[in-house]
Design an enzyme around this catalytic site. Structure first.
Site, PDB file in Angstrom:
ATOM      1  N   SER A  32      -3.236   9.406   0.005  1.00 26.75           N
ATOM      2  CA  SER A  32      -2.924   9.160  -1.391  1.00 26.75           C
ATOM      3  C   SER A  32      -1.754  10.010  -1.894  1.00 26.75           C
ATOM      4  O   SER A  32      -0.671   9.970  -1.328  1.00 26.75           O
ATOM      5  CB  SER A  32      -4.182   9.382  -2.228  1.00 26.75           C
ATOM      6  OG  SER A  32      -4.068   8.709  -3.448  1.00 26.75           O
ATOM      7  N   HIS A  33      -2.001  10.852  -2.895  1.00 27.24           N
ATOM      8  CA  HIS A  33      -0.903  11.622  -3.491  1.00 27.24           C
ATOM      9  C   HIS A  33      -0.705  12.963  -2.783  1.00 27.24           C
ATOM     10  O   HIS A  33       0.146  13.744  -3.181  1.00 27.24           O
ATOM     11  CB  HIS A  33      -1.214  11.883  -4.964  1.00 27.24           C
ATOM     12  CG  HIS A  33      -2.514  12.593  -5.126  1.00 27.24           C
ATOM     13  ND1 HIS A  33      -3.716  11.947  -4.981  1.00 27.24           N
ATOM     14  CD2 HIS A  33      -2.803  13.879  -5.354  1.00 27.24           C
ATOM     15  CE1 HIS A  33      -4.683  12.828  -5.133  1.00 27.24           C
ATOM     16  NE2 HIS A  33      -4.163  14.013  -5.356  1.00 27.24           N
ATOM     17  N   ASP A  45       1.981   6.806  -7.064  1.00 28.19           N
ATOM     18  CA  ASP A  45       1.742   7.834  -6.041  1.00 28.19           C
ATOM     19  C   ASP A  45       1.972   7.310  -4.623  1.00 28.19           C
ATOM     20  O   ASP A  45       2.400   6.178  -4.429  1.00 28.19           O
ATOM     21  CB  ASP A  45       0.337   8.437  -6.193  1.00 28.19           C
ATOM     22  CG  ASP A  45      -0.769   7.497  -5.741  1.00 28.19           C
ATOM     23  OD1 ASP A  45      -0.571   6.264  -5.803  1.00 28.19           O
ATOM     24  OD2 ASP A  45      -1.836   7.984  -5.320  1.00 28.19           O
ATOM     25  N   ASP A 103       0.181   6.139  -2.159  1.00 27.60           N
ATOM     26  CA  ASP A 103      -0.398   4.867  -1.718  1.00 27.60           C
ATOM     27  C   ASP A 103      -0.418   3.800  -2.815  1.00 27.60           C
ATOM     28  O   ASP A 103      -1.003   2.741  -2.637  1.00 27.60           O
ATOM     29  CB  ASP A 103      -1.809   5.078  -1.138  1.00 27.60           C
ATOM     30  CG  ASP A 103      -2.804   5.569  -2.177  1.00 27.60           C
ATOM     31  OD1 ASP A 103      -2.397   6.237  -3.138  1.00 27.60           O
ATOM     32  OD2 ASP A 103      -4.007   5.261  -2.023  1.00 27.60           O
ATOM     33  N   ASP A 116      -1.744   3.543  -5.884  1.00 23.62           N
ATOM     34  CA  ASP A 116      -2.845   3.199  -6.785  1.00 23.62           C
ATOM     35  C   ASP A 116      -2.787   3.963  -8.110  1.00 23.62           C
ATOM     36  O   ASP A 116      -3.460   3.589  -9.058  1.00 23.62           O
ATOM     37  CB  ASP A 116      -4.220   3.336  -6.104  1.00 23.62           C
ATOM     38  CG  ASP A 116      -4.465   4.703  -5.511  1.00 23.62           C
ATOM     39  OD1 ASP A 116      -3.548   5.561  -5.546  1.00 23.62           O
ATOM     40  OD2 ASP A 116      -5.568   4.922  -4.985  1.00 23.62           O
ATOM     41  N   ARG A 117      -1.976   5.028  -8.189  1.00 27.26           N
ATOM     42  CA  ARG A 117      -1.869   5.759  -9.456  1.00 27.26           C
ATOM     43  C   ARG A 117      -0.579   5.386 -10.187  1.00 27.26           C
ATOM     44  O   ARG A 117       0.368   4.905  -9.562  1.00 27.26           O
ATOM     45  CB  ARG A 117      -1.814   7.266  -9.207  1.00 27.26           C
ATOM     46  CG  ARG A 117      -3.051   7.800  -8.566  1.00 27.26           C
ATOM     47  CD  ARG A 117      -2.953   9.301  -8.431  1.00 27.26           C
ATOM     48  NE  ARG A 117      -4.201   9.819  -7.892  1.00 27.26           N
ATOM     49  CZ  ARG A 117      -4.650  11.033  -8.097  1.00 27.26           C
ATOM     50  NH1 ARG A 117      -3.940  11.892  -8.807  1.00 27.26           N
ATOM     51  NH2 ARG A 117      -5.797  11.417  -7.580  1.00 27.26           N
ATOM     52  N   LYS A 171      -7.781   1.015  -8.143  1.00 26.23           N
ATOM     53  CA  LYS A 171      -6.842   1.208  -9.225  1.00 26.23           C
ATOM     54  C   LYS A 171      -5.472   0.725  -8.745  1.00 26.23           C
ATOM     55  O   LYS A 171      -5.238   0.640  -7.541  1.00 26.23           O
ATOM     56  CB  LYS A 171      -6.820   2.655  -9.685  1.00 26.23           C
ATOM     57  CG  LYS A 171      -6.606   3.695  -8.600  1.00 26.23           C
ATOM     58  CD  LYS A 171      -6.860   5.081  -9.176  1.00 26.23           C
ATOM     59  CE  LYS A 171      -6.505   6.183  -8.190  1.00 26.23           C
ATOM     60  NZ  LYS A 171      -7.630   6.547  -7.308  1.00 26.23           N
TER      61      LYS A 171
HETATM   62  C1  VG1 Z   1      -9.121  12.721  -7.613  1.00 30.29           C
HETATM   63  C2  VG1 Z   1      -9.216  12.223  -9.042  1.00 30.29           C
HETATM   64  C3  VG1 Z   1     -10.070  10.979  -9.112  1.00 30.29           C
HETATM   65  C4  VG1 Z   1      -9.495   9.917  -8.159  1.00 30.29           C
HETATM   66  C5  VG1 Z   1      -9.372  10.491  -6.763  1.00 30.29           C
HETATM   67  C6  VG1 Z   1      -8.739   9.526  -5.800  1.00 30.29           C
HETATM   68  O1  VG1 Z   1     -10.397  13.076  -7.158  1.00 30.29           O
HETATM   69  O2  VG1 Z   1      -9.726  13.219  -9.890  1.00 30.29           O
HETATM   70  O3  VG1 Z   1     -10.116  10.515 -10.436  1.00 30.29           O
HETATM   71  O4  VG1 Z   1     -10.325   8.781  -8.140  1.00 30.29           O
HETATM   72  O5  VG1 Z   1      -8.599  11.679  -6.798  1.00 30.29           O
HETATM   73  O6  VG1 Z   1      -7.468   9.118  -6.224  1.00 30.29           O
HETATM   74  P1  VG1 Z   1     -10.925  14.603  -7.125  1.00 30.29           P
HETATM   75  O7  VG1 Z   1     -12.282  14.518  -6.494  1.00 30.29           O
HETATM   76  O8  VG1 Z   1      -9.929  15.386  -6.339  1.00 30.29           O
HETATM   77  O9  VG1 Z   1     -10.952  15.052  -8.533  1.00 30.29           O
HETATM   78  V1  VG1 Z   1      -6.282   8.804  -5.053  1.00 30.29           V
HETATM   79  O10 VG1 Z   1      -4.915   8.091  -5.771  1.00 30.29           O
HETATM   80  O11 VG1 Z   1      -5.967  10.300  -4.538  1.00 30.29           O
HETATM   81  O12 VG1 Z   1      -7.086   7.852  -3.986  1.00 30.29           O
HETATM   82 CO    CO Z   2      -3.613   7.261  -4.558  1.00 35.72          CO
END
Ligand code: VG1
Ligand code: CO
Length: 566
Positions: free
Chosen positions: A106-107, A273, A275, A277-278, A373
């Site tokens: 992801s990010h 981000d 991947d 989704d953000r 998302k």
């Molecule tokens: C974080 C965010 C959460 C999101 C998750 C995955 O998780 O707070 O809202 O769904 O990342 O997003 P955490 O447990 O670190 O707070 V992504 O774009 O990284 O798949």
């Molecule tokens: Co992501």
């Protein structure tokens, strides 16, 4: 082409528990074979893709070999191993696959010394629910061998005209972008957006892909579909290490966007981000918090053809997300659900036809068009809303005297109509686990003793006082399958409706991250335009005092603040 099955000995791995969304680790400690032991892959169709980060190609090749040895029927793979997370969710649903493996952290940053990751999605296109990730985790602790079918590597760079047979498995390489563009153009009013953009040359748009996966998708949307100039895009070439940066769309890490928007006084900027989704929506002098973003999209949903046609079945937010969307739900007479952090919790509600639009404060916004998302969906939703707001039928709702109705006009009108939820998040990243645990233990002790109730706390700098109404630990019972998720964050509620939430992150790859979410609501017209720092300063101080976070962690400042100055 391939037929010999070989068994490879391995050993159980430590620390492979999937978190909020998949498993993320430093590249050097990554192993993925146990997914296949947990999902009974025989005869199944799986979608494979990812954000193209370092280590993706060899992982796709190894997934092909393991799939074939496990009698997977069909693999649908994005060209070059590329599929954004939302595009993969769509493909799983559209082609009725049994699930998908997404190679992304992801990010989190990528490259040989940074993170790799795997998300496993199920047949509804959404992240695997906890019972599935729990069984994958259990396998990581007992695995001692896995099978591969030895064949050559597959050329991922060419879309296949007919499937490649690899042992018992049929492999199709698909274009990464086409299906997603077909979906997005069926949801929004592209004609309206295009005519607004063409008739309003001063409304400049800048999208920053942060060198993540969305580059090719953004080119298709902004250049091909909306006929915007190439200067509307930056950092839209996916790079295995994201150009050395943190592909995270917030004011701290997306500084390439923030600087360009401010320098060029660009009314509409956006980023997504690694991947895809953000999303972040940010115009010159105008930042939309993700909590406000989902509330505004819900409020304006009728201008989006998908919702105009299908209606809005319900709204939802993750627990720490501000209650801005709750105020919209109330006005519209809609149900609003509060679920734990992580997109997987929205899926059941969507599958049951109860939820249309939802979001997380962590720059995640989306709807039931897929089960993830969707960064670009949110960006186009905002363009659709702005284009509609500039039609004569809506323009009279605004008092703005500018060339066009822009992000700030929409924000201001929203605050006036619904009140404003000031919101920020402080992240304390990569703490020693023991220090993070001290913060949580102290909050747990408060819950056990209920020692905070009715205590009043005064901020030294603003002299505001806040009285604790209660402290609780968030437990969620899924209304569809009745599954229970405990320990999803500690909530301190104050008598004026303000809230402070403490949570441990489930996506970091090193140490522990404490997140503190701070929220305060006002309807007072004289307060609506305060900066977040002014609106929340007193409450932040009180939250830090009550939790002794600075004392327990030795951290005077957080590493990331969601919206520091806006
Ligand atoms: C974080 C965010 C959460 C999101 C998750 C995955 O998780 O707070 O809202 O769904 O990342 O997003 P955490 O447990 O670190 O707070 V992504 O774009 O990284 O798949
Ligand atoms: Co992501």
């Amino acid at each position: 082409m391939a037929n010999k099955v070989t068994t490879i000995n391995t050993k159980p791995f430590d620390g492979q528990k999937p978190g909020t969304s998949g498993l993320r680790k430093r590249v050097k400690v990554f192993q993925q074979e146990s997914i296949f032991d947990a999902i009974s892959p025989q005869g199944k169709t799986l979608v494979i893709g990812g954000d193209g980060r370092y280590f993706s190609e060899p992982t796709v090749q190894s997934i092909i070999k393991i799939s074939a040895a496990n009698d997977v029927k069909k693999l649908i793979i994005g060209k070059d191993g590329i599929l954004s997370t939302p595009a993969a969710s769509n493909i799983i649903r559209k082609y009725k696959a049994d699930g998908g493996i997404l190679l992304t952290a992801s990010h989190n940053p990528g490259g040989p010394d940074n993170d790799f990751g795997i998300k496993y999605n199920v047949s509804n296109g959404g992240p695997a629910p906890e019972n599935v990730t729990d069984s994958i985790y259990a396998k990581t602790k007992t695995i001692n061998s896995y099978k591969i079918l030895e064949g050559g590597s597959i050329d991922l760079s060419k879309v296949t005209s007919k499937p490649i047979q690899y042992g018992p498995t049929q492999i199709t390489i698909i274009d990464s972008v086409t299906d997603y563009i077909e979906l997005v153009t069926s949801i929004f009013d592209f004609d309206l957006i295009k005519s607004f953009l063409q008739n309003t040359p001063s409304f400049k748009v800048l999208f920053d892909g942060l060198n993540g996966v969305t580059g090719p998708y953004a080119k298709a949307i902004f250049l091909n579909e909306l006929s915007l100039p190439e200067s509307s895009l930056q950092n839209c070439v996916p790079l295995p290490d994201f150009g050395g940066s943190h592909p995270d769309p917030n004011l701290t890490y997306a500084h390439s966007l923030v600087e360009a928007v401010e320098k060029g006084k660009i009314p509409f900027g956006a980023a997504s981000d690694g991947d895809g989704d953000r999303n972040m929506i940010y115009g010159a002098g105008a930042f939309v918090t993700p909590s406000d973003s989902v509330a505004i999209i819900a409020d304006w949903a009728e201008v989006i053809p998908y919702f105009k046609k299908g209606g809005i079945k319900g709204l939802a937010r993750s627990m720490p997300t501000s209650e801005a969307i709750d105020h919209v739900a109330k006005k519209k007479g809609l149900q609003v659900y509060e679920v734990p952090t992580g997109w997987k919790f929205f899926g059941n509600l969507m599958d049951a036809g109860r939820l249309s639009i939802c979001g997380e404060e962590s720059f995640g916004t989306g709807s039931d068009h897929i089960r993830e998302k969707d960064g670009l969906w949110a960006v186009v939703a905002w363009l659709n809303i702005i284009a509609a707001a500039n039609l004569p039928s809506h323009k009279h709702l605004f008092s703005s005297a500018g060339d066009f109705i822009g992000i700030n006009d929409i924000l201001q009108r929203h605050y006036k109509t619904h009140g404003r939820s000031f919101f920020t998040r402080y992240d304390y990243e990569e703490l020693p686990s023991e220090d993070a645990q001290k913060v949580i233990d102290a909050l747990n002790a408060h819950i056990t003793n209920q020692s905070l109730n009715n205590t009043t706390h005064t901020s030294e700098s603003t002299k505001e006082t806040f009285t604790v109404a209660r402290i609780s630990s968030f437990t969620y019972t899924d209304p569809i399958d009745n599954s229970v998720s405990k320990n999803q964050g500690h909530i301190i509620s104050f008598t004026d409706g303000s809230r402070v939430v403490f949570r441990l992150s489930g996506t970091g790859s090193q140490g522990a991250t404490v997140r503190v979410y701070i929220e305060k609501y006002t309807k007072d017209e004289t307060q609506l335009n305060l900066s977040t720092a002014d609106g929340l300063g007193g409450l932040i101080q009180v939250a830090l005092n009550i939790s002794y976070l600075v004392e327990f962690t030795g951290r005077k400042e957080p590493t990331v603040i969601t919206n520091p100055n806006m």
